[in-house]
Design a protein around this motif. Structure first.
Motif, mmCIF file in Angstrom:
data_model
loop_
_atom_site.group_PDB
_atom_site.id
_atom_site.type_symbol
_atom_site.label_atom_id
_atom_site.label_comp_id
_atom_site.label_asym_id
_atom_site.label_seq_id
_atom_site.Cartn_x
_atom_site.Cartn_y
_atom_site.Cartn_z
ATOM 1 N N HIS A 112 -9.045 -19.271 -39.093
ATOM 2 C CA HIS A 112 -8.775 -18.585 -40.357
ATOM 3 C C HIS A 112 -8.308 -19.585 -41.418
ATOM 4 C CE1 HIS A 112 -7.424 -15.422 -43.104
ATOM 5 N NE2 HIS A 112 -6.338 -16.166 -43.279
ATOM 6 N N ILE A 113 -7.381 -20.444 -41.041
ATOM 7 C CA ILE A 113 -6.866 -21.444 -41.989
ATOM 8 C C ILE A 113 -7.999 -22.362 -42.442
ATOM 9 C CG2 ILE A 113 -5.250 -23.362 -42.317
ATOM 10 C CD1 ILE A 113 -3.454 -21.999 -40.199
ATOM 11 N N ALA A 114 -8.830 -22.796 -41.500
ATOM 12 C CA ALA A 114 -9.956 -23.676 -41.833
ATOM 13 C C ALA A 114 -10.925 -22.976 -42.779
ATOM 14 C CB ALA A 114 -10.684 -24.110 -40.562
ATOM 15 N N VAL A 124 -11.896 -14.708 -47.566
ATOM 16 C CA VAL A 124 -11.190 -13.938 -46.540
ATOM 17 C C VAL A 124 -10.364 -12.809 -47.161
ATOM 18 C CG1 VAL A 124 -11.129 -15.819 -44.856
ATOM 19 C CG2 VAL A 124 -9.265 -15.560 -46.483
ATOM 20 N N GLY A 125 -10.700 -12.428 -48.384
ATOM 21 C CA GLY A 125 -10.013 -11.325 -49.039
ATOM 22 C C GLY A 125 -8.684 -11.691 -49.673
ATOM 23 N N LEU A 126 -8.433 -12.972 -49.829
ATOM 24 C CA LEU A 126 -7.216 -13.427 -50.495
ATOM 25 C C LEU A 126 -7.530 -13.792 -51.942
ATOM 26 C CD1 LEU A 126 -5.788 -15.685 -47.644
ATOM 27 C CD2 LEU A 126 -5.063 -13.380 -48.253
ATOM 28 N N SER A 127 -6.562 -14.336 -52.637
ATOM 29 C CA SER A 127 -6.725 -14.681 -54.044
ATOM 30 C C SER A 127 -7.784 -15.761 -54.255
ATOM 31 C CB SER A 127 -5.397 -15.183 -54.601
ATOM 32 O OG SER A 127 -5.570 -15.658 -55.922
ATOM 33 N N ALA A 128 -8.580 -15.571 -55.292
ATOM 34 C CA ALA A 128 -9.601 -16.558 -55.667
ATOM 35 C C ALA A 128 -8.973 -17.816 -56.261
ATOM 36 C CB ALA A 128 -10.587 -15.949 -56.656
ATOM 37 N N THR A 129 -7.673 -17.797 -56.526
ATOM 38 C CA THR A 129 -7.026 -19.006 -57.041
ATOM 39 C C THR A 129 -6.927 -20.089 -55.976
ATOM 40 O OG1 THR A 129 -4.814 -18.135 -56.608
ATOM 41 C CG2 THR A 129 -5.705 -17.797 -58.823
ATOM 42 N N MET A 130 -7.087 -19.704 -54.696
ATOM 43 C CA MET A 130 -7.183 -20.705 -53.634
ATOM 44 C C MET A 130 -8.606 -21.217 -53.663
ATOM 45 S SD MET A 130 -6.285 -22.580 -51.138
ATOM 46 C CE MET A 130 -7.345 -23.545 -50.064
ATOM 47 N N ALA A 131 -8.766 -22.430 -54.156
ATOM 48 C CA ALA A 131 -10.091 -23.021 -54.361
ATOM 49 C C ALA A 131 -10.774 -23.342 -53.030
ATOM 50 C CB ALA A 131 -9.962 -24.302 -55.173
ATOM 51 N N PRO A 132 -12.104 -23.259 -52.988
ATOM 52 C CA PRO A 132 -12.839 -23.710 -51.798
ATOM 53 C C PRO A 132 -12.988 -25.224 -51.847
ATOM 54 C CG PRO A 132 -14.367 -22.796 -53.410
ATOM 55 C CD PRO A 132 -12.980 -22.632 -53.982
ATOM 56 N N TRP A 133 -12.563 -25.912 -50.786
ATOM 57 C CA TRP A 133 -12.597 -27.371 -50.771
ATOM 58 C C TRP A 133 -13.697 -27.922 -49.871
ATOM 59 C CZ3 TRP A 133 -10.362 -29.484 -54.636
ATOM 60 C CH2 TRP A 133 -9.218 -28.923 -55.186
ATOM 61 N N GLY A 134 -14.558 -27.068 -49.342
ATOM 62 C CA GLY A 134 -15.590 -27.505 -48.408
ATOM 63 C C GLY A 134 -16.561 -28.529 -48.969
ATOM 64 N N ALA A 135 -16.750 -28.548 -50.271
ATOM 65 C CA ALA A 135 -17.665 -29.524 -50.875
ATOM 66 C C ALA A 135 -17.015 -30.898 -50.995
ATOM 67 C CB ALA A 135 -18.116 -29.046 -52.255
ATOM 68 N N ALA A 136 -15.691 -30.941 -50.938
ATOM 69 C CA ALA A 136 -14.980 -32.205 -51.118
ATOM 70 C C ALA A 136 -14.379 -32.746 -49.822
ATOM 71 C CB ALA A 136 -13.867 -32.025 -52.152
ATOM 72 N N ILE A 137 -14.162 -31.867 -48.850
ATOM 73 C CA ILE A 137 -13.507 -32.271 -47.601
ATOM 74 C C ILE A 137 -14.443 -31.943 -46.443
ATOM 75 C CG2 ILE A 137 -11.473 -31.993 -46.151
ATOM 76 C CD1 ILE A 137 -10.024 -30.799 -48.567
ATOM 77 N N ASP A 139 -15.660 -31.372 -42.403
ATOM 78 C CA ASP A 139 -15.107 -30.508 -41.359
ATOM 79 C C ASP A 139 -14.021 -31.199 -40.530
ATOM 80 O OD1 ASP A 139 -16.687 -28.409 -42.167
ATOM 81 O OD2 ASP A 139 -18.220 -28.708 -40.636
ATOM 82 N N GLU A 140 -14.164 -32.473 -40.270
ATOM 83 C CA GLU A 140 -13.156 -33.203 -39.498
ATOM 84 C C GLU A 140 -11.837 -33.260 -40.264
ATOM 85 O OE1 GLU A 140 -11.430 -35.117 -36.317
ATOM 86 O OE2 GLU A 140 -13.398 -34.160 -36.389
ATOM 87 N N GLU A 141 -11.908 -33.532 -41.567
ATOM 88 C CA GLU A 141 -10.693 -33.573 -42.383
ATOM 89 C C GLU A 141 -10.067 -32.182 -42.501
ATOM 90 O OE1 GLU A 141 -9.723 -37.201 -42.506
ATOM 91 O OE2 GLU A 141 -8.614 -35.834 -43.790
ATOM 92 N N ALA A 147 -4.241 -28.940 -38.694
ATOM 93 C CA ALA A 147 -3.214 -29.453 -37.780
ATOM 94 C C ALA A 147 -1.950 -29.823 -38.553
ATOM 95 C CB ALA A 147 -3.750 -30.661 -37.016
ATOM 96 N N TYR A 148 -2.111 -30.412 -39.726
ATOM 97 C CA TYR A 148 -0.946 -30.777 -40.547
ATOM 98 C C TYR A 148 -0.219 -29.528 -41.027
ATOM 99 C CZ TYR A 148 2.043 -32.995 -43.943
ATOM 100 O OH TYR A 148 3.148 -33.434 -44.645
ATOM 101 N N VAL A 149 -0.972 -28.502 -41.448
ATOM 102 C CA VAL A 149 -0.374 -27.243 -41.875
ATOM 103 C C VAL A 149 0.436 -26.634 -40.730
ATOM 104 C CG1 VAL A 149 -0.924 -24.839 -42.500
ATOM 105 C CG2 VAL A 149 -2.018 -26.738 -43.725
ATOM 106 N N ARG A 150 -0.091 -26.743 -39.520
ATOM 107 C CA ARG A 150 0.651 -26.240 -38.346
ATOM 108 C C ARG A 150 1.958 -26.998 -38.173
ATOM 109 N NH1 ARG A 150 -0.744 -21.192 -37.277
ATOM 110 N NH2 ARG A 150 -2.888 -20.992 -36.583
ATOM 111 N N GLN A 151 1.955 -28.293 -38.442
ATOM 112 C CA GLN A 151 3.193 -29.087 -38.345
ATOM 113 C C GLN A 151 4.218 -28.631 -39.371
ATOM 114 O OE1 GLN A 151 2.370 -33.265 -38.634
ATOM 115 N NE2 GLN A 151 1.368 -33.354 -36.654
ATOM 116 N N LEU A 152 3.748 -28.207 -40.542
ATOM 117 C CA LEU A 152 4.659 -27.752 -41.587
ATOM 118 C C LEU A 152 5.410 -26.485 -41.160
ATOM 119 C CD1 LEU A 152 2.412 -28.214 -44.754
ATOM 120 C CD2 LEU A 152 4.370 -29.620 -44.078
ATOM 121 N N GLY A 153 4.806 -25.717 -40.263
ATOM 122 C CA GLY A 153 5.424 -24.473 -39.806
ATOM 123 C C GLY A 153 6.385 -24.633 -38.653
ATOM 124 N N LYS A 154 6.560 -25.863 -38.172
ATOM 125 C CA LYS A 154 7.469 -26.081 -37.023
ATOM 126 C C LYS A 154 8.899 -26.246 -37.463
ATOM 127 C CE LYS A 154 4.037 -27.932 -33.955
ATOM 128 N NZ LYS A 154 3.582 -28.998 -33.140
#
Length: 154
Positions: A112-114, A124-137, A139-141, A147-154
């Motif tokens: 979901h996060i990816a 995913v039905g959230l705000s359109a202000t969250m930009a799609p970054w797939g053209a710039a980043i 799949d590996e990144e 994984a980094y976002v998961r670390q922020l939640g620890k």
């Protein structure tokens, strides 16, 4: 005074929402160019860290996968620590996601996060202000940012 502070934030938010951003010229803007420079610098940093570690004298620089990408693409809204307090968040309604929220972290899976990172909030039905970054980043990144976002939640 207030307008002097909000003007750069408003410009940054409008650029995030726009399909192209007029930093210099609409024809010159390409997030791919910035990403290519970023990956080149990241590879150079990894090579320097490996060399420093192999030399034995200097301590190797710790490279946290996803952190630099997060800092490049996400900090403006989600903030350095993921608490939705970046400079662009001030003018956003709804506010960006607080990535440190343990309850939210427990409800969503990595896919979901990816998807949100790659395709944007609207996918995913959230705000359109969250930009799609797939053209710039790639799949590996994206996987590393998750994984980094998961670390922020620890």
């Amino acid at each position: 005074m207030r307008n002097a502070i909000l003007a750069p934030v408003t410009l940054a938010v409008s650029c995030l929402l726009a399909t192209s951003c007029d930093w210099n010229s609409k024809d010159d803007y390409s997030p791919k160019k910035g990403y290519q420079q970023f990956t080149k610098e990241q590879e150079e940093a990894k090579a320097a860290a490996a060399k420093a570690g192999a030399g034995g004298g200097a301590a190797a620089v710790a490279v946290v996968p996803g952190k630099q990408t997060y800092e490049t693409f996400c900090v403006a809204c989600h903030g350095v620590d993921g608490k939705a307090d970046g400079p662009g968040a001030v003018a956003m309604n709804p506010r960006p996601r607080n990535l440190t929220d343990k309850a939210w972290q427990g409800k969503v899976d990595d896919a979901h996060i990816a998807k949100v990172i790659k395709e944007g909030g609207a996918a995913v039905g959230l705000s359109a202000t969250m930009a799609p970054w797939g053209a710039a980043i790639n799949d590996e990144e994206i996987k590393n940012v998750v994984a980094y976002v998961r670390q922020l939640g620890k």
